[in-house]
Design a protein around this motif. Structure first.
Motif, PDB file in Angstrom:
ATOM      1  N   GLU A 157       0.924  -1.266  -0.046  1.00 38.28           N
ATOM      2  CA  GLU A 157       0.101   0.110   0.045  1.00 38.28           C
ATOM      3  C   GLU A 157       1.091   1.179  -0.070  1.00 38.28           C
ATOM      4  O   GLU A 157       0.461   2.161  -0.862  1.00 38.28           O
ATOM      5  CB  GLU A 157      -0.839   0.130   1.398  1.00 38.28           C
ATOM      6  CG  GLU A 157      -1.790   1.241   1.340  1.00 38.28           C
ATOM      7  CD  GLU A 157      -2.658   1.429   2.331  1.00 38.28           C
ATOM      8  OE1 GLU A 157      -2.848   0.750   3.376  1.00 38.28           O
ATOM      9  OE2 GLU A 157      -3.479   2.392   2.364  1.00 38.28           O
ATOM     10  N   ASP A 163      -1.007  -5.113   2.603  1.00 37.38           N
ATOM     11  CA  ASP A 163      -1.360  -3.738   3.434  1.00 37.38           C
ATOM     12  C   ASP A 163      -0.708  -4.167   5.031  1.00 37.38           C
ATOM     13  O   ASP A 163      -0.982  -4.936   5.515  1.00 37.38           O
ATOM     14  CB  ASP A 163      -2.846  -3.963   3.793  1.00 37.38           C
ATOM     15  CG  ASP A 163      -3.319  -2.200   4.241  1.00 37.38           C
ATOM     16  OD1 ASP A 163      -2.336  -1.643   4.625  1.00 37.38           O
ATOM     17  OD2 ASP A 163      -4.341  -2.142   4.168  1.00 37.38           O
ATOM     18  N   ASP A 171      -4.081  -2.504   7.878  1.00 37.91           N
ATOM     19  CA  ASP A 171      -5.466  -2.106   7.284  1.00 37.91           C
ATOM     20  C   ASP A 171      -6.239  -1.771   8.648  1.00 37.91           C
ATOM     21  O   ASP A 171      -6.298  -2.579   9.586  1.00 37.91           O
ATOM     22  CB  ASP A 171      -5.956  -3.353   6.595  1.00 37.91           C
ATOM     23  CG  ASP A 171      -7.180  -2.989   5.912  1.00 37.91           C
ATOM     24  OD1 ASP A 171      -7.269  -1.959   5.105  1.00 37.91           O
ATOM     25  OD2 ASP A 171      -8.504  -3.160   6.294  1.00 37.91           O
ATOM     26  N   GLY A 172      -6.697  -0.767   8.511  1.00 34.54           N
ATOM     27  CA  GLY A 172      -7.378  -0.139   9.481  1.00 34.54           C
ATOM     28  C   GLY A 172      -6.566   1.028  10.204  1.00 34.54           C
ATOM     29  O   GLY A 172      -6.389   1.418  11.235  1.00 34.54           O
ATOM     30  N   THR A 173      -5.774   1.784   9.409  1.00 37.92           N
ATOM     31  CA  THR A 173      -4.746   2.675   9.758  1.00 37.92           C
ATOM     32  C   THR A 173      -5.638   3.812  10.521  1.00 37.92           C
ATOM     33  O   THR A 173      -4.946   4.284  11.331  1.00 37.92           O
ATOM     34  CB  THR A 173      -3.981   3.259   8.373  1.00 37.92           C
ATOM     35  OG1 THR A 173      -3.417   2.422   7.743  1.00 37.92           O
ATOM     36  CG2 THR A 173      -3.274   4.159   9.026  1.00 37.92           C
ATOM     37  N   TRP A 194     -16.568   2.250   3.802  1.00 38.76           N
ATOM     38  CA  TRP A 194     -16.540   3.674   3.174  1.00 38.76           C
ATOM     39  C   TRP A 194     -15.380   4.192   3.016  1.00 38.76           C
ATOM     40  O   TRP A 194     -14.407   4.160   3.756  1.00 38.76           O
ATOM     41  CB  TRP A 194     -17.546   4.673   4.168  1.00 38.76           C
ATOM     42  CG  TRP A 194     -17.264   6.047   3.250  1.00 38.76           C
ATOM     43  CD1 TRP A 194     -18.176   6.652   2.303  1.00 38.76           C
ATOM     44  CD2 TRP A 194     -16.618   7.002   3.832  1.00 38.76           C
ATOM     45  NE1 TRP A 194     -17.852   7.838   2.100  1.00 38.76           N
ATOM     46  CE2 TRP A 194     -16.935   8.077   2.905  1.00 38.76           C
ATOM     47  CE3 TRP A 194     -15.708   7.344   4.647  1.00 38.76           C
ATOM     48  CZ2 TRP A 194     -16.326   9.356   2.930  1.00 38.76           C
ATOM     49  CZ3 TRP A 194     -15.015   8.668   4.776  1.00 38.76           C
ATOM     50  CH2 TRP A 194     -15.339   9.645   3.795  1.00 38.76           C
ATOM     51  N   ARG A 239     -13.203   7.825  -1.983  1.00 37.93           N
ATOM     52  CA  ARG A 239     -12.677   7.429  -3.385  1.00 37.93           C
ATOM     53  C   ARG A 239     -14.034   7.498  -4.480  1.00 37.93           C
ATOM     54  O   ARG A 239     -13.690   7.569  -5.537  1.00 37.93           O
ATOM     55  CB  ARG A 239     -12.044   6.262  -3.447  1.00 37.93           C
ATOM     56  CG  ARG A 239     -10.668   6.324  -2.917  1.00 37.93           C
ATOM     57  CD  ARG A 239      -9.687   5.181  -3.078  1.00 37.93           C
ATOM     58  NE  ARG A 239     -10.642   3.928  -2.438  1.00 37.93           N
ATOM     59  CZ  ARG A 239     -10.350   3.685  -1.200  1.00 37.93           C
ATOM     60  NH1 ARG A 239      -9.388   4.113  -0.289  1.00 37.93           N
ATOM     61  NH2 ARG A 239     -10.973   2.400  -0.674  1.00 37.93           N
ATOM     62  N   GLY A 245     -13.965   0.306   9.850  1.00 36.22           N
ATOM     63  CA  GLY A 245     -12.733   1.059   9.492  1.00 36.22           C
ATOM     64  C   GLY A 245     -11.551   0.086   9.095  1.00 36.22           C
ATOM     65  O   GLY A 245     -10.472   0.411   8.715  1.00 36.22           O
ATOM     66  N   SER A 246     -11.910  -1.202   8.900  1.00 35.01           N
ATOM     67  CA  SER A 246     -10.859  -2.271   8.307  1.00 35.01           C
ATOM     68  C   SER A 246     -11.558  -2.910   7.447  1.00 35.01           C
ATOM     69  O   SER A 246     -12.253  -4.052   7.752  1.00 35.01           O
ATOM     70  CB  SER A 246     -10.022  -2.892   9.401  1.00 35.01           C
ATOM     71  OG  SER A 246      -9.497  -4.140   8.765  1.00 35.01           O
ATOM     72  N   GLY A 247     -11.376  -2.842   6.127  1.00 35.89           N
ATOM     73  CA  GLY A 247     -11.852  -3.824   5.161  1.00 35.89           C
ATOM     74  C   GLY A 247     -11.309  -5.485   5.160  1.00 35.89           C
ATOM     75  O   GLY A 247     -12.179  -5.968   5.182  1.00 35.89           O
ATOM     76  N   GLU A 259     -18.390  -2.931  -0.350  1.00 33.41           N
ATOM     77  CA  GLU A 259     -17.760  -1.478  -0.368  1.00 33.41           C
ATOM     78  C   GLU A 259     -17.552  -0.938  -1.991  1.00 33.41           C
ATOM     79  O   GLU A 259     -17.240  -1.984  -2.624  1.00 33.41           O
ATOM     80  CB  GLU A 259     -16.212  -1.362   0.070  1.00 33.41           C
ATOM     81  CG  GLU A 259     -15.616   0.180   0.173  1.00 33.41           C
ATOM     82  CD  GLU A 259     -14.671   0.424   1.181  1.00 33.41           C
ATOM     83  OE1 GLU A 259     -14.449  -0.711   2.198  1.00 33.41           O
ATOM     84  OE2 GLU A 259     -14.117   1.430   1.248  1.00 33.41           O
ATOM     85  N   ASP A 273      -6.289  -4.116   0.236  1.00 32.82           N
ATOM     86  CA  ASP A 273      -7.314  -4.383   1.633  1.00 32.82           C
ATOM     87  C   ASP A 273      -7.848  -5.619   1.306  1.00 32.82           C
ATOM     88  O   ASP A 273      -8.377  -5.909   2.309  1.00 32.82           O
ATOM     89  CB  ASP A 273      -8.240  -3.321   1.358  1.00 32.82           C
ATOM     90  CG  ASP A 273      -7.602  -1.778   1.655  1.00 32.82           C
ATOM     91  OD1 ASP A 273      -6.835  -1.699   2.391  1.00 32.82           O
ATOM     92  OD2 ASP A 273      -8.043  -0.894   0.815  1.00 32.82           O
TER      93      ASP A 273
END
Ligand code: IPD
Length: 278
Positions: free
Chosen positions: A88, A102, A105-107, A175, A178, A202-204, A221, A228
């Motif tokens: 990423e 990643d 993920d969920g930064t 969400w 983009r 918040g983490s795909g 999504e 992700d």
């Protein structure tokens, strides 16, 4: 020996070698994800609510993203020097054998002190996902799968839920900025109006892993990046989910919509949110 028997034996030999090779990649990816996750965990505990910056609108970046990515890239390069690598943070180009990762993920969760984040490591051969490992270090949960080998959580088999009623279903709808917000709002509205409970955490990658483990009934999504989901799609597929064909077109570079769902609600969810199943 008869020629067709010889050919069958040769084919079986090649298939066995490929399975062994994928099994090795899975084993190595699990070890690297675990170690990388422990590094992220240490940084999270040391630096709770430490400095973060933004790559764009609502697009968080911490120093740990880069540090963990460099660790994973170096470990994979030592184990599989001929493989391509895409991360990423640092990008990269796909090859015949490609790792897509990643580091965190969920930064946004990581940056704000919320312990819901993971390391995601996916492996693709000729553009198709074959190995997936997701490690959530704050819960010490390691999700893993290879094509044809079943999906596991900390070594035990997992499978999707058997939910078939929308008014009993819980899904996550990711969400990002983009895509136009109106599309997200209208997909959420349609899903809720059809009886579904919608969450967003918040983490795909973890959303997909939770769907694979039957904790929720689906993840979708409108647009998500390949790093992700590269690991999650293998895990969900092996756990019995129905999926959209994420890796069609230029998804590795440009991303795509994603839909992962328990079979009992997959068709209805697909129509509700407007994302086609494969
Ligand atoms: C994001 C998360 C989020 C998803 C976004 C991703 P990041 O990745 O997975 O849940 O909705 O589409 O970009 O920035 O935390 O690695």
């Amino acid at each position: 020996m008869d020629c067709s028997v010889k050919r069958q034996k040769q084919t079986a030999g090649v298939e066995q070698r490929m399975t062994n090779e994928i099994e090795t990649r899975l084993t190595v990816a699990k070890a690297i994800a675990h170690e990388a996750g422990q590094l992220a965990r240490r940084r999270f505990l040391d630096n709770k609510r430490s400095a973060f910056s933004f790559k764009g609108h609502q697009d968080y970046l911490t120093e740990t993203d880069g540090e963990v990515e460099r660790f994973i890239a170096a470990a994979l390069a030592r184990a599989f020097p001929g493989d391509a690598f895409i991360g990423e943070e640092g990008g990269g180009e796909a090859g015949e054998n490609t790792w897509i990762i990643d580091p965190i993920d969920g930064t946004s969760n990581f940056a704000r002190g919320i312990p819901h984040f993971c390391v995601s490591i996916g492996f693709l051969r000729a553009g198709r996902p074959e190995v997936g490992v997701i490690y959530a270090p704050m819960l010490d949960e390691l999700y893993a799968a290879r094509t044809g080998g079943g999906a596991t959580l900390n070594g035990l088999p997992i499978k999707v839920s058997d939910t078939s009623r929308l008014d009993h279903a819980v899904i996550e709808m990711g969400w990002s900025p983009r895509r136009p917000v109106s599309r997200y709002i209208s997909a959420v509205e349609t899903a809720i109006s059809s009886g579904i409970s919608v969450r967003r955490s918040g983490s795909g990658a973890l959303g997909i892993a939770y769907a694979a483990a039957g904790r929720i009934d689906g993840y979708c999504e409108i647009h998500i990046n390949s790093w992700d989901v590269a690991a999650g799609v293998v895990i969900a597929d092996e756990a019995g989910a129905r999926l959209s064909d994420f890796f069609s077109g230029d998804a590795i570079r440009d991303g795509n919509p994603i839909l992962v769902a328990s079979p009992g609600i997959a068709e209805a969810l697909s129509s509700a949110v407007g994302i086609a199943l494969a």
